[in-house]
Design an enzyme around this catalytic site. Sequence first.
Site, PDB file in Angstrom:
ATOM      1  N   CYS A   1      -8.947 -22.053 -17.708  1.00  0.00           N
ATOM      2  CA  CYS A   1      -8.866 -21.080 -16.050  1.00  0.00           C
ATOM      3  C   CYS A   1      -9.189 -22.596 -15.702  1.00  0.00           C
ATOM      4  O   CYS A   1     -10.328 -23.579 -16.015  1.00  0.00           O
ATOM      5  CB  CYS A   1     -10.863 -19.971 -16.338  1.00  0.00           C
ATOM      6  SG  CYS A   1     -11.215 -19.830 -15.519  1.00  0.00           S
TER       7      CYS A   1
ATOM      8  N   ASP B   1      -0.570  -0.344  16.031  1.00  0.00           N
ATOM      9  CA  ASP B   1      -1.793  -0.821  14.684  1.00  0.00           C
ATOM     10  C   ASP B   1      -3.193  -0.798  15.301  1.00  0.00           C
ATOM     11  O   ASP B   1      -2.982  -2.283  15.952  1.00  0.00           O
ATOM     12  CB  ASP B   1      -1.773  -2.047  14.175  1.00  0.00           C
ATOM     13  CG  ASP B   1      -1.264  -2.137  12.324  1.00  0.00           C
ATOM     14  OD1 ASP B   1      -2.095  -0.797  12.373  1.00  0.00           O
ATOM     15  OD2 ASP B   1      -1.529  -3.066  11.579  1.00  0.00           O
TER      16      ASP B   1
ATOM     17  N   GLU C   1       6.808   7.624  19.950  1.00  0.00           N
ATOM     18  CA  GLU C   1       6.336   7.080  20.335  1.00  0.00           C
ATOM     19  C   GLU C   1       5.231   5.817  19.960  1.00  0.00           C
ATOM     20  O   GLU C   1       6.042   5.859  19.165  1.00  0.00           O
ATOM     21  CB  GLU C   1       4.760   7.943  20.983  1.00  0.00           C
ATOM     22  CG  GLU C   1       4.267   8.885  21.476  1.00  0.00           C
ATOM     23  CD  GLU C   1       3.377  10.037  21.046  1.00  0.00           C
ATOM     24  OE1 GLU C   1       2.611   9.654  19.604  1.00  0.00           O
ATOM     25  OE2 GLU C   1       3.595  10.751  21.745  1.00  0.00           O
TER      26      GLU C   1
ATOM     27  N   CYS D   1     -18.259 -18.472 -16.839  1.00  0.00           N
ATOM     28  CA  CYS D   1     -17.316 -19.151 -16.017  1.00  0.00           C
ATOM     29  C   CYS D   1     -17.528 -18.688 -14.413  1.00  0.00           C
ATOM     30  O   CYS D   1     -17.969 -17.197 -13.916  1.00  0.00           O
ATOM     31  CB  CYS D   1     -16.183 -18.600 -16.425  1.00  0.00           C
ATOM     32  SG  CYS D   1     -14.569 -18.158 -14.573  1.00  0.00           S
TER      33      CYS D   1
ATOM     34  N   TYR E   1      -2.726  10.656  22.640  1.00  0.00           N
ATOM     35  CA  TYR E   1      -1.099  10.900  21.721  1.00  0.00           C
ATOM     36  C   TYR E   1      -1.367  11.616  21.150  1.00  0.00           C
ATOM     37  O   TYR E   1      -0.257  12.753  21.318  1.00  0.00           O
ATOM     38  CB  TYR E   1      -0.465  10.160  21.336  1.00  0.00           C
ATOM     39  CG  TYR E   1      -1.310   9.191  20.195  1.00  0.00           C
ATOM     40  CD1 TYR E   1      -1.988  10.683  19.024  1.00  0.00           C
ATOM     41  CD2 TYR E   1      -1.483   7.649  19.903  1.00  0.00           C
ATOM     42  CE1 TYR E   1      -1.894   9.622  18.131  1.00  0.00           C
ATOM     43  CE2 TYR E   1      -2.200   7.386  19.402  1.00  0.00           C
ATOM     44  CZ  TYR E   1      -2.900   7.873  17.730  1.00  0.00           C
ATOM     45  OH  TYR E   1      -3.639   7.387  17.075  1.00  0.00           O
TER      46      TYR E   1
ATOM     47  N   TYR F   1       0.641  -1.647   0.082  1.00  0.00           N
ATOM     48  CA  TYR F   1       0.048  -0.210   0.198  1.00  0.00           C
ATOM     49  C   TYR F   1       0.843   1.833   0.052  1.00  0.00           C
ATOM     50  O   TYR F   1       0.424   1.975  -0.744  1.00  0.00           O
ATOM     51  CB  TYR F   1      -0.878   0.058   1.110  1.00  0.00           C
ATOM     52  CG  TYR F   1      -1.805   1.328   1.366  1.00  0.00           C
ATOM     53  CD1 TYR F   1      -1.765   2.425   1.971  1.00  0.00           C
ATOM     54  CD2 TYR F   1      -2.878   1.753   0.681  1.00  0.00           C
ATOM     55  CE1 TYR F   1      -2.147   3.281   1.901  1.00  0.00           C
ATOM     56  CE2 TYR F   1      -3.755   2.643   0.346  1.00  0.00           C
ATOM     57  CZ  TYR F   1      -3.210   3.651   1.480  1.00  0.00           C
ATOM     58  OH  TYR F   1      -3.977   4.941   1.409  1.00  0.00           O
ATOM     59  N   ASP F   2       1.834   1.205   0.805  1.00  0.00           N
ATOM     60  CA  ASP F   2       2.090   2.356   1.099  1.00  0.00           C
ATOM     61  C   ASP F   2       3.073   3.038  -0.495  1.00  0.00           C
ATOM     62  O   ASP F   2       3.785   3.378  -0.546  1.00  0.00           O
ATOM     63  CB  ASP F   2       4.010   2.019   1.863  1.00  0.00           C
ATOM     64  CG  ASP F   2       2.861   2.690   3.622  1.00  0.00           C
ATOM     65  OD1 ASP F   2       3.682   1.269   4.656  1.00  0.00           O
ATOM     66  OD2 ASP F   2       1.633   3.241   3.230  1.00  0.00           O
TER      67      ASP F   2
ATOM     68  N   CYS G   1      -9.752 -15.187 -17.499  1.00  0.00           N
ATOM     69  CA  CYS G   1      -9.996 -16.704 -18.242  1.00  0.00           C
ATOM     70  C   CYS G   1     -11.238 -14.988 -19.223  1.00  0.00           C
ATOM     71  O   CYS G   1     -11.441 -14.082 -18.909  1.00  0.00           O
ATOM     72  CB  CYS G   1     -11.192 -16.731 -16.863  1.00  0.00           C
ATOM     73  SG  CYS G   1     -12.405 -17.652 -17.896  1.00  0.00           S
TER      74      CYS G   1
ATOM     75  N   LYS H   1       9.053   3.104  10.219  1.00  0.00           N
ATOM     76  CA  LYS H   1       8.543   1.820  10.450  1.00  0.00           C
ATOM     77  C   LYS H   1       9.202   0.773  10.407  1.00  0.00           C
ATOM     78  O   LYS H   1      10.569   1.033  10.274  1.00  0.00           O
ATOM     79  CB  LYS H   1       7.198   0.924   8.842  1.00  0.00           C
ATOM     80  CG  LYS H   1       6.527   2.903   9.034  1.00  0.00           C
ATOM     81  CD  LYS H   1       5.194   1.839   9.163  1.00  0.00           C
ATOM     82  CE  LYS H   1       4.534   2.698   9.055  1.00  0.00           C
ATOM     83  NZ  LYS H   1       3.464   1.867   7.871  1.00  0.00           N
TER      84      LYS H   1
ATOM     85  N   LYS I   1       4.534   3.709  18.143  1.00  0.00           N
ATOM     86  CA  LYS I   1       3.170   2.938  16.807  1.00  0.00           C
ATOM     87  C   LYS I   1       2.431   1.896  16.936  1.00  0.00           C
ATOM     88  O   LYS I   1       2.401   0.963  16.496  1.00  0.00           O
ATOM     89  CB  LYS I   1       3.442   3.179  15.390  1.00  0.00           C
ATOM     90  CG  LYS I   1       2.686   3.830  14.916  1.00  0.00           C
ATOM     91  CD  LYS I   1       2.934   4.209  13.347  1.00  0.00           C
ATOM     92  CE  LYS I   1       1.627   4.546  11.911  1.00  0.00           C
ATOM     93  NZ  LYS I   1       0.938   3.328  11.559  1.00  0.00           N
TER      94      LYS I   1
ATOM     95  N   ARG J   1     -11.544   7.710  13.612  1.00  0.00           N
ATOM     96  CA  ARG J   1     -10.813   8.394  11.607  1.00  0.00           C
ATOM     97  C   ARG J   1     -11.329   9.042  10.867  1.00  0.00           C
ATOM     98  O   ARG J   1     -11.919  10.244  10.188  1.00  0.00           O
ATOM     99  CB  ARG J   1      -9.654   8.154  11.411  1.00  0.00           C
ATOM    100  CG  ARG J   1      -9.019   9.651  10.790  1.00  0.00           C
ATOM    101  CD  ARG J   1      -7.592   9.239  11.115  1.00  0.00           C
ATOM    102  NE  ARG J   1      -7.001   7.828   9.150  1.00  0.00           N
ATOM    103  CZ  ARG J   1      -6.323   7.872   9.141  1.00  0.00           C
ATOM    104  NH1 ARG J   1      -5.219   8.779   9.912  1.00  0.00           N
ATOM    105  NH2 ARG J   1      -6.000   7.214   7.767  1.00  0.00           N
TER     106      ARG J   1
ATOM    107  N   CYS K   1     -13.681 -22.383 -14.936  1.00  0.00           N
ATOM    108  CA  CYS K   1     -14.838 -22.923 -15.730  1.00  0.00           C
ATOM    109  C   CYS K   1     -13.769 -23.393 -17.623  1.00  0.00           C
ATOM    110  O   CYS K   1     -14.465 -24.204 -18.603  1.00  0.00           O
ATOM    111  CB  CYS K   1     -15.582 -21.630 -16.939  1.00  0.00           C
ATOM    112  SG  CYS K   1     -13.912 -20.791 -17.707  1.00  0.00           S
TER     113      CYS K   1
ATOM    114  N   SER L   1      -2.267  12.223   8.448  1.00  0.00           N
ATOM    115  CA  SER L   1      -1.743  10.311   8.521  1.00  0.00           C
ATOM    116  C   SER L   1      -0.004  11.040   9.296  1.00  0.00           C
ATOM    117  O   SER L   1      -0.207  12.419   9.350  1.00  0.00           O
ATOM    118  CB  SER L   1      -2.088   9.506   7.016  1.00  0.00           C
ATOM    119  OG  SER L   1      -1.013   9.196   7.146  1.00  0.00           O
ATOM    120  N   LEU L   2       0.349   9.775   8.739  1.00  0.00           N
ATOM    121  CA  LEU L   2       1.831  10.777   9.411  1.00  0.00           C
ATOM    122  C   LEU L   2       3.181   9.680   7.872  1.00  0.00           C
ATOM    123  O   LEU L   2       2.486   8.561   7.267  1.00  0.00           O
ATOM    124  CB  LEU L   2       2.557   9.691  10.183  1.00  0.00           C
ATOM    125  CG  LEU L   2       2.030   9.822  11.791  1.00  0.00           C
ATOM    126  CD1 LEU L   2       2.082   9.123  12.562  1.00  0.00           C
ATOM    127  CD2 LEU L   2       2.475  11.760  12.299  1.00  0.00           C
TER     128      LEU L   2
END
Length: 708
Positions: free
Chosen positions: A427, A125, A121, A451, A248, A41-42, A445, A333, A123, A144, A430, A87-88
């Site tokens: 596939c 999750d 601090e 399918c 925090y 994602y990042d 496919c 991270k 972090k 949020r 199917c 966000s950070l």
Amino acid sequence: MSAGLTEAEAAAELERLAAEIAGHDRAYHEQDAPRISDADYDALVRRNRAIEAQFPHLVRDDSPSKRVGSAPAEGFAKSRHLAPMLSLDNAFADADFTEFAVRIRRFLSLSETEPLHFIAEPKIDGLSVNLLYERGRFVKGATRGDGIEGEDITANLRTLKDLPRQLRAPFPDLIEVRGEVFMDRADFVAFRAEQERALAQREARKTNGGKLGAAVTIPVNPRNAAAGSLRQLDASITAGRPLKLFAYAMGQASEIPVDTHEHWLDLLRRWGFSVNPLSTPVTDAAEFQRKMASERAALAYEIDGVVYKLNRLDWQQRLGFVGRAPRWAIAWKFPAEQTRTKLLRIEIQVGRTGALTPRAVMEPVFVGGVTVTHATLHNEDEIARKDIREGDTIILQRAGDVIPQVVEVVDKDRPGRGPPYVFPTICPACGSHAVREGEDVVRRCTGGLICPAQTVERLKHFASRGAMDIEGLGEENIEQLHAEGLVRSPADIFRLREHAARMRLWEGWGKGAKGETKKVANLLAAIEARRVVPLERFIFALGIRRIGAQNAKLLARHYQNIGTWRERMLEARIIGSEAREELGSIQGIGPSIATELVEFFAEAHNLQALDDLLRYVTPEDAAVLDAADSAFAGKALVFTGTLETLSRAEAEARAELLGAKVTKSVSKKTDFVVVGADAGSKAAKAAELGVRVLTEVEFRELAGIAAT
Ligand code: IVH
């Protein structure tokens, strides 16, 4: 990398990233069911940002860099935060942190020798929440959400013992306190076991025909468990869950009662909040980072990094925010947690659009706080690149996220290792061909309508508002009709009449608790009402990849009649055929769209499903405005050169409306060539072939466009 992208490619990529990231945001924030790892994602977010930095004028209004999280889900009242919840930015290495500090110095014009004090601090999750206090009393609490507006979960938050209902004086008139709601690892393990027992009991009741009670979900990780627990519509359920809260941060405040973050944390403790005892001032962030990384596994809760915040609030204020993150804080991270396990086999899942996605089935292993048995293998090329084979011992990685990934194989040289993995070209759902097209890493496919893996989603599309628009045939009903075996193909929808008696027996379909429901009758009537539909809707409803409403319209306008379209598509399967060229010459239909169409028609199953459907549905010929009296009706038209009084798009649209087929190249079949300024070879070709040439003025006249 964003380097080397043309402007058009960059714009297209930003559009794609915006949609993809928004999808992941919804999965994460609204469904609590992330589909990709945090690291992936990042990476998407970073790529988006890198391209935006290179092409600042292409930044979209819906850019992920302008958004935080996702919009609130249904079920809770919305609650607007007084100050946005941001966000950070992330750091992954020493250099990232150094750069962060350099940026701060530069922004504040501080000298090299001026010390920067940070508070570290852990972090956690969990889920961030916004807590509003008025005259010291807790009055409202929210998730949020998208950072601007979240869900009002006041009642649920009141059940947390870490949340003071009343602050100890003195306090400002109004203040927003932010913090993280989470579940300890041990509590999570116990809670999950409890949920598993509850689920087993529920299944047993199901077989015995007893009352089922509320649905039971098995959380995949502590974050997921905390999210699910906080978002219960019944607060008494939340009360029974082992949730904790660390405060925090500060949101809006009528008066800021402290001058440093350190004092803010002291104040939070004095007010009665629980503050993470590991939060501390640091002089050497890198050293603290390493210390926390080594102590991480022994902590009672999961953390995925450390947040470093500049201590002086006046500096924080001056630094402000950029995009969705403050300049004065960073989340450093940890690298992903890794472990070894054995890859038992590779299985292929077929998604809604027919994408074949490989998945590793592994010997269960504990990594990153949970036991995992499956990992993503991304795609065919990844498997080949890492040379992953069934039976291999692999290094598995999980970074505080949900979907673990295979990093590498460690025993490639072992004797008796099996052959390389061969990705299926058929596939598994199917039996249709699965093909890769152009640069696409995904194999898909081509089974389309037949399918089973794709069927339900495609049926939903078929009946949906923009397509056949069958009222009362929503997603849930389609799922039920499919599960009951009544609807497997679009044509089955038109055969439902034969099953009316059976459908009336289903709960909620026939006689409801509140008397007679007309559900079945209404549905059948809605289906009847769609036996004649405009051609463009019909084409769109087939759900052929890349044939959205717009392209369906182009096709309908061009071919005008279902029989003609069907016939030409079959002919177009032959490369170099006239029909293929005709398809390629339609304005707006590029080569990849043409390929998609041809592939759809190349599968016998699709043709069968289409013909079956045509026994019930009559697509109306595409409406051709004024075509009967138009000089352009049924004529082939080519535009060349620059038009001066009309845009090319408007001219083409007008010609099509009058029944013309607009093509790109001049041939014997062309009836008119409209020649604008600086026309080149096409005008010459028209003269050579004796095709009638029109000036812009002549075209306007024949098209009935008033003179300017
Ligand atoms: S400060 C502007 N502090 O991380 C300040 N966030 O990526 C923004 N988080 O949504 C938040 N521990 O859920 C902050 N000690 C901490 C945190 C923390 C966890 C989460 C929080 C936030 C996300 C930001």
